[in-house]
Design an enzyme around this catalytic site. Structure first.
Site, short mmCIF file in Angstrom:
data_model
loop_
_atom_site.label_atom_id
_atom_site.label_comp_id
_atom_site.label_asym_id
_atom_site.label_seq_id
_atom_site.Cartn_x
_atom_site.Cartn_y
_atom_site.Cartn_z
N GLU A 151 41.58 35.31 40.07
CA GLU A 151 42.42 36.45 40.46
C GLU A 151 42.31 36.80 41.95
O GLU A 151 42.08 37.95 42.32
CB GLU A 151 42.09 37.67 39.59
CG GLU A 151 42.29 37.39 38.12
CD GLU A 151 41.81 38.53 37.21
OE1 GLU A 151 41.53 39.63 37.71
OE2 GLU A 151 41.73 38.30 35.99
N HIS A 228 48.11 36.93 29.82
CA HIS A 228 48.00 38.28 29.24
C HIS A 228 49.39 38.90 29.29
O HIS A 228 49.93 39.15 30.39
CB HIS A 228 47.02 39.13 30.04
CG HIS A 228 45.61 38.67 29.96
ND1 HIS A 228 44.89 38.64 28.79
CD2 HIS A 228 44.76 38.20 30.93
CE1 HIS A 228 43.67 38.19 29.02
NE2 HIS A 228 43.56 37.90 30.31
O1 9MR Z 1 37.22 40.58 28.31
C1 9MR Z 1 36.56 41.09 29.45
C2 9MR Z 1 36.13 42.53 29.17
O2 9MR Z 1 35.17 42.58 28.14
C3 9MR Z 1 35.56 43.13 30.44
O3 9MR Z 1 35.28 44.51 30.21
C4 9MR Z 1 36.56 42.97 31.56
C5 9MR Z 1 36.02 43.55 32.84
O4 9MR Z 1 36.99 43.61 33.78
O5 9MR Z 1 36.86 41.60 31.75
C6 9MR Z 1 37.50 41.05 30.64
O6 9MR Z 1 37.90 39.73 30.87
C7 9MR Z 1 38.81 39.52 31.94
C8 9MR Z 1 38.59 38.13 32.45
O7 9MR Z 1 37.25 37.96 32.80
C9 9MR Z 1 39.49 37.83 33.63
N1 9MR Z 1 40.88 38.06 33.33
C10 9MR Z 1 41.17 39.35 32.73
C11 9MR Z 1 40.29 39.58 31.52
C12 9MR Z 1 40.66 40.89 30.84
O8 9MR Z 1 40.39 41.97 31.67
#
Ligand code: 9MR
Length: 400
Positions: A151, A228
């Site tokens: 990202e 997403h």
């Molecule tokens: O699924 C992850 C969630 O448990 C965390 O709280 C969050 C923190 O920002 O990150 C989520 O995973 C992310 C992933 O690492 C990168 N792309 C977006 C995902 C959803 O936020």
């Protein structure tokens, strides 16, 4: 796409297969390397959850959702902790599942020593390289992919102003890939981001990132499309395929890495059907693209999705509901993978007038996916042909 003759033959036979074939099995038959799911450490004490996560007919690959991120692996400078990440890596190994490793450089889930440090370009570069070298070395030989940079882009295609970009500039990206390649020459190195699926400025900037790394003479193997989505916002299968192919044209592979399709709650038959279509188009575009190697959902059950806490009023983004019951999205995925999913023999008609709504079933059995038993259940206990009432848990039996 077919990676092998066996895959091609199996895919030719698929339309005639109506027996239970799992998502990973169908993905491999369609020429992909895997269908997988993210998971997280806290969920693994939920034994029915763990059992399905370990079901390799559905999941040939897993991704740790959090436990390989920087705050987890290097919470204070130079002190590394791999305990939580190792739990997921060991699970994958025990189950015979592939491991996608996630993620080395991201603006979120950074410890405060990184975000609040007083850095020069040289000192932050050294800290970045040290982090990557240690983490990739620890997992050397265990991961199929590393999401090296995650990202890095804004929606308009400009660089996100994270600590690495503001301190080092865009060269932090090839620097990160070079450090990962040096630590494990065999793992495939990915750039990973969301909203690339629409094409446009952000996708163009991601292609420019691939070229930036390539032009620096550094290895980059793939681009991860997080996928997403909100229900009904997924592009058509053909337009998704064109975007994927615009990346494989650069000589990299692609994968869907974090797919989910959120719905405004409560769900309805209409939104669940649209979600099935959305998942079908997503996975179908991977099948249609030479060089699209896999499809990972961001956990498999609505029970453990990140969506409700991030998007108030939204949820239900995954192919299994909170009770681990398959939703129409599951069949949508199978269909996108080329499996002919039979319609249940039950036909249901709905008559809606301005004030009343009546639903009549022309069969006595519950339809496919319908409930057919469980503590307190007073509905049908037999299924319409050809489905069998199958125990899921004490509160739920389902027509499968
Ligand atoms: O699924 C992850 C969630 O448990 C965390 O709280 C969050 C923190 O920002 O990150 C989520 O995973 C992310 C992933 O690492 C990168 N792309 C977006 C995902 C959803 O936020």
């Amino acid at each position: 796409m077919f990676h092998s003759l066996t895959g091609a033959l199996a895919a030719c036979l698929l339309p005639n297969i109506v027996s239970a074939i799992g998502l990973h099995e169908a993905a491999v038959a369609a020429g992909l390397e895997f269908f997988g799911s993210a998971t997280d450490n806290g969920e693994l004490t939920d034994l029915p959850y763990l059992a399905q996560l370990s079901n390799t007919s559905d999941f040939g690959q897993i991704t740790p959702g959090n436990s390989q991120k920087w705050d987890s692996t290097e919470p204070s400078q130079g002190t590394f902790s791999f305990t939580r990440g190792d739990v997921i890596a060991d699970l994958a190994e025990d189950n015979g599942q592939l491991l996608r490793c996630h993620t080395l450089v991201w603006h979120q889930q950074l410890p405060s020593w990184v975000t609040s440090g007083s850095w020069t370009s040289a000192t932050l570069t050294a800290a970045l390289q040290n982090h990557i070298t240690n983490v990739v070395t620890h997992y050397k030989g265990r991961c199929i992919h590393w999401d090296v940079v995650n990202e890095a882009l804004n929606e308009d295609g400009t660089y996100r102003t994270n600590i690495f970009y503001t301190t080092i500039g865009e060269s932090y990206i090839p620097i990160a890939f070079a450090a990962a390649a040096a630590a494990d020459p065999d793992v495939k190195l990915y750039y990973n981001d969301y909203n690339l699926e629409y094409g446009g400025a952000k996708a163009a900037a991601a292609r420019a990132i691939v070229q930036l790394i390539q032009n620096a003479g550094v290895k980059v193997d793939g681009v991860g499309f997080q996928a997403h989505f909100g229900v009904g916002t997924v592009p058509s299968r053909s337009s998704l395929t064109s975007v994927l192919k615009s990346f494989t044209a650069l000589g990299v592979e692609v994968a869907y890495t974090e797919a989910d399709v959120r719905i405004q709650l409560p769900t309805s038959a209409t939104t669940l059907a649209q979600q099935a279509t959305d998942f079908r188009n997503l996975v179908g575009s991977c099948v249609d693209t030479d060089g699209c190697v896999g499809f990972t959902i961001w956990d498999w059950t609505d029970k453990y999705s990140w969506v409700p806490s991030t998007f108030p009023g939204y949820g239900a983004p995954l192919p299994w509901d909170e009770n681990f019951v398959k939703k129409p999205a599951y069949d949508g995925l199978l269909a996108g993978l080329g499996v002919t999913v039979p319609s249940p023999t039950t036909t249901t008609t709905a008559t809606v007038t301005s004030t009343t709504s009546t639903t009549t079933s022309t069969s006595t059995g519950a339809p496919r996916w319908g409930q057919c038993g469980g503590n307190g259940w007073t509905g049908p206990t037999v299924c319409s042909s050809p489905w069998t009432c199958t125990y899921v848990n004490d509160w739920y039996s389902q027509c499968l």
